[in-house]
Design a protein around this motif. Sequence first.
Motif, PDB file in Angstrom:
ATOM      1  N   GLN A 119       0.782  -1.339  -0.082  1.00  0.00           N
ATOM      2  CA  GLN A 119      -0.120  -0.192  -0.003  1.00  0.00           C
ATOM      3  C   GLN A 119       0.909   1.229  -0.069  1.00  0.00           C
ATOM      4  OE1 GLN A 119      -2.664  -1.165  -0.528  1.00  0.00           O
ATOM      5  NE2 GLN A 119      -4.059   0.727  -0.269  1.00  0.00           N
ATOM      6  N   ARG A 120       0.492   2.284  -0.725  1.00  0.00           N
ATOM      7  CA  ARG A 120       1.390   3.674  -0.943  1.00  0.00           C
ATOM      8  C   ARG A 120       0.371   4.584  -0.904  1.00  0.00           C
ATOM      9  NH1 ARG A 120       6.256   4.053  -3.365  1.00  0.00           N
ATOM     10  NH2 ARG A 120       6.827   5.907  -4.428  1.00  0.00           N
ATOM     11  N   LEU A 121       1.043   5.781  -0.252  1.00  0.00           N
ATOM     12  CA  LEU A 121       0.276   7.054  -0.340  1.00  0.00           C
ATOM     13  C   LEU A 121       0.808   7.989  -1.470  1.00  0.00           C
ATOM     14  CD1 LEU A 121       0.424   7.772   3.674  1.00  0.00           C
ATOM     15  CD2 LEU A 121      -1.538   7.274   2.235  1.00  0.00           C
ATOM     16  N   VAL A 122      -0.201   8.468  -2.226  1.00  0.00           N
ATOM     17  CA  VAL A 122       0.209   9.331  -3.073  1.00  0.00           C
ATOM     18  C   VAL A 122      -0.632  10.639  -3.215  1.00  0.00           C
ATOM     19  CG1 VAL A 122       0.902   7.440  -4.647  1.00  0.00           C
ATOM     20  CG2 VAL A 122      -1.484   7.989  -4.798  1.00  0.00           C
ATOM     21  N   SER A 144      -4.509   6.153  -0.468  1.00  0.00           N
ATOM     22  CA  SER A 144      -4.014   5.044  -0.354  1.00  0.00           C
ATOM     23  C   SER A 144      -4.215   4.234  -1.566  1.00  0.00           C
ATOM     24  CB  SER A 144      -4.453   4.336   0.886  1.00  0.00           C
ATOM     25  OG  SER A 144      -3.821   3.286   1.050  1.00  0.00           O
ATOM     26  N   VAL A 145      -3.039   3.581  -2.298  1.00  0.00           N
ATOM     27  CA  VAL A 145      -3.066   2.880  -3.479  1.00  0.00           C
ATOM     28  C   VAL A 145      -2.393   1.572  -3.543  1.00  0.00           C
ATOM     29  CG1 VAL A 145      -3.010   2.830  -6.008  1.00  0.00           C
ATOM     30  CG2 VAL A 145      -3.553   5.075  -4.926  1.00  0.00           C
ATOM     31  N   GLY A 174      -2.071  -5.039   0.527  1.00  0.00           N
ATOM     32  CA  GLY A 174      -0.952  -3.998   0.638  1.00  0.00           C
ATOM     33  C   GLY A 174      -0.600  -3.576   1.868  1.00  0.00           C
ATOM     34  N   LEU A 175      -1.705  -3.470   2.987  1.00  0.00           N
ATOM     35  CA  LEU A 175      -1.344  -3.292   4.182  1.00  0.00           C
ATOM     36  C   LEU A 175      -0.496  -4.356   4.808  1.00  0.00           C
ATOM     37  CD1 LEU A 175      -4.624  -1.489   5.222  1.00  0.00           C
ATOM     38  CD2 LEU A 175      -2.567  -0.345   4.795  1.00  0.00           C
ATOM     39  N   ALA A 208       2.926   5.391   7.513  1.00  0.00           N
ATOM     40  CA  ALA A 208       1.861   5.987   8.394  1.00  0.00           C
ATOM     41  C   ALA A 208       0.682   5.197   8.345  1.00  0.00           C
ATOM     42  CB  ALA A 208       1.629   7.323   8.097  1.00  0.00           C
ATOM     43  N   LEU A 209       0.297   4.590   7.226  1.00  0.00           N
ATOM     44  CA  LEU A 209      -0.918   3.888   7.047  1.00  0.00           C
ATOM     45  C   LEU A 209      -0.847   2.784   8.252  1.00  0.00           C
ATOM     46  CD1 LEU A 209      -0.952   3.533   3.317  1.00  0.00           C
ATOM     47  CD2 LEU A 209      -2.420   4.652   4.735  1.00  0.00           C
TER      48      LEU A 209
END
Length: 323
Positions: A119-122, A144-145, A174-175, A208-209
């Motif tokens: 999982q990625r923050l964009v 979150s993607v 992802g997480l 941070a997720l």
Amino acid sequence: MRIDTAEHAQGNIPPQSNLPDPVLTPLSRRQADRLVHLALRAATDLGLTVTYQGGAALVPADPSADRPVLGLSNLARIIARFEEDRWPSLIEEHFTGMLAQLSQGPPPPPADPERELIQRLVPRDALPSSWTSDRPDFLPGLISVPSAETDGVVTMYFEPADLGLTWSDAERFGLANLRRLKDQVEYVDHDDLRITFVSGTGYAASRALVLDTVLRETLQVEHPPYGVLAALPARDTLILHVIEDLSVLPALGVLLNVAARCYSRDPGPLSPEVHLVTPGLTWHPATTELPDHAPLRLSPELESLTKLLATREGAAQSRYPMP
């Protein structure tokens, strides 16, 4: 040592040229012009027919061509760390590597999404609105993607159905994989304050997720009684301060300053904001912006917390008076 060439004028340069460039930060206008010139020359030497029309990207000179579009924003942030005599070689190396990746075509989809998705923050505004309209914000302006990394190339998957997955399954995978990443941690003590910098991967800010995992496994803090301050200025940086007492106020000042600098200078900018994360992992803004460029104020949540801390510190001092 980081060398910020944007802050050093060279020779008798017109003052207007030393103003910050509005697009290619943190370069000055003169430096941005030089970057564009060097980038166009490097692209031409590599056989590309591109032009610069603003917007921080080289685009095909033929409007009917789809590719390549070569972004300059992150390149500007990278070369700003070096003296200008190194720029030509750095830019040539950057475009050579980029074209090598393009020539190989898009990376194959993950063979095992359950093990490979991360999982990625964009930033929402960095993507076409049609791709993100159905995705909620994790924080204002950040979504979150699911993504996967192959040979240093990150691919994001906005249609998990293409992988045979639902959004919820892709996000769950992802997480889980994001939790397994290992952090590189640096503790910086500043006037009796401890600030934690989490880095080491291009997913550091995305951690941070899974902040509960970061606190427990990286900082060895199971349940911070008053929560933490957190900033996610760029993709490879997560900044934290565990709140213990009223030193949260000077810590907030440090985080605001550092986050703003990272956001304006580092590749992959995400957000300059500082957040208050409660012990229950609810995220709130740490400050409230006032109109007419007035100074920032504490957010209602942080103001309530500081009043609680002040009351408890006052009670402790009355119980145990100083000699």
